[in-house]
Write an enzyme that holds these catalytic residues in place. Structure first.
Site, PDB file in Angstrom:
ATOM      1  N   GLU A 188      43.939 -24.804  22.276  1.00  0.00           N
ATOM      2  CA  GLU A 188      42.914 -25.692  22.830  1.00  0.00           C
ATOM      3  C   GLU A 188      43.581 -26.991  23.272  1.00  0.00           C
ATOM      4  O   GLU A 188      44.464 -27.511  22.582  1.00  0.00           O
ATOM      5  CB  GLU A 188      41.846 -25.975  21.768  1.00  0.00           C
ATOM      6  CG  GLU A 188      40.754 -26.933  22.232  1.00  0.00           C
ATOM      7  CD  GLU A 188      39.645 -27.083  21.193  1.00  0.00           C
ATOM      8  OE1 GLU A 188      39.367 -26.101  20.464  1.00  0.00           O
ATOM      9  OE2 GLU A 188      39.070 -28.185  21.105  1.00  0.00           O
ATOM     10  N   GLU A 233      37.968 -36.567  24.423  1.00  0.00           N
ATOM     11  CA  GLU A 233      36.794 -36.514  23.564  1.00  0.00           C
ATOM     12  C   GLU A 233      36.421 -37.957  23.243  1.00  0.00           C
ATOM     13  O   GLU A 233      37.291 -38.800  23.015  1.00  0.00           O
ATOM     14  CB  GLU A 233      37.077 -35.760  22.266  1.00  0.00           C
ATOM     15  CG  GLU A 233      37.210 -34.266  22.448  1.00  0.00           C
ATOM     16  CD  GLU A 233      37.426 -33.577  21.120  1.00  0.00           C
ATOM     17  OE1 GLU A 233      36.493 -32.903  20.653  1.00  0.00           O
ATOM     18  OE2 GLU A 233      38.522 -33.733  20.555  1.00  0.00           O
TER      19      GLU A 233
END
Length: 254
Positions: free
Chosen positions: A136, A141
């Site tokens: 990932e 974020e």
């Protein structure tokens, strides 16, 4: 499959190195009237029955209706509707997948306690090997309970969840206007950038599958989550609705 990190490395500093992007090979400018489903897939619901709460105890339900295209931008609107939260999550899985290059999005963030927008990638073999072995790449974020801060994170079999390879960077004006978030991905390393400045580099010495699943194509994901192990657990309902606005997604060759 999304996680809750994090090892924090050199927190709060931004390096001075400028990114060299290379040749533009693909871009999504969101200039149509509707989302191009030859490029984008919708992921719907609450993740059940396979990964309820999308694997992180998130509260939102994803729909096809919590977004619009406006003035050449994608707007993901996250709402509180009765006792439910709704949002949108889209991916390019099986349609636009990339190996190596500079990947970038220009975006304006939603804000408030409990909000969790992201621009990230998953390995194309995830349906075969699962997460985290597929890898990932979290290019961006943002969690509303930690204002003025951006997270960049890599999840591998060896380092994932709370032990992921991660960096948080202090950006005083991150909530104001648009910013660019990118990663320069080569066979040797991953280097993350915010507003074209380097903020974190990952260079494992031993490129085993457990620490370097990044020798295969990955696909993009854009979404806004609510609450969850990382974004929450508390949510301030007074913040809704919130908009995550994406101007473009671009891929450059190294």
């Amino acid at each position: 499959m999304k996680k809750i990190s994090l090892i924090l490395l050199l927190a709060g500093t931004v390096a001075s190195a400028q990114v060299k992007k290379g040749k533009l090979v693909w871009e999504e400018t969101f200039n149509g009237k509707t989302l191009n489903e030859k490029v984008w897939n919708f992921e719907l619901g609450d993740g059940c029955p396979n990964v309820c709460g999308w694997g992180n105890n998130e509260r939102q339900i994803y729909t096809k209706t919590n977004h619009r295209l406006e003035d050449g931008k994608l707007v993901i609107t996250t709402k509180k509707e009765g006792d439910k939260y709704t949002s949108t999550r889209i991916t390019t899985a099986g349609k636009k997948e990339f190996k190596y290059g500079y990947m970038e999005a220009r975006a304006k963030l939603p804000v408030g306690h409990g909000i969790w927008p992201a621009f990230w990638m998953l390995g194309s073999n995830i349906s075969k090997v699962g997460w985290p072995l597929a890898g990932e790449i979290d290019i961006l974020e943002y969690i509303g309970r930690e204002p003025h801060t951006a997270y960049t994170t890599l999840h591998t079999q060896a380092h994932h969840g709370d032990k992921a390879s991660s960096k948080k960077t202090a950006i005083a004006d991150i909530e104001k206007g648009f910013h660019t978030y990118g990663v320069k991905w080569t066979p040797e390393q991953m280097e993350f950038f915010i507003d074209d400045k380097s903020v974190y580099t990952y260079v494992p010495e031993n490129k085993s599958e457990e620490v370097w699943p990044y020798d295969q194509p990955f696909y993009f994901i854009l979404n806004t989550a609510v609450g969850g192990n990382f974004g929450g657990p508390d949510v301030d309902d007074s913040i809704f609705p919130q908009e995550y606005i994406i101007d473009y997604v671009r891929v450059y060759a190294n």
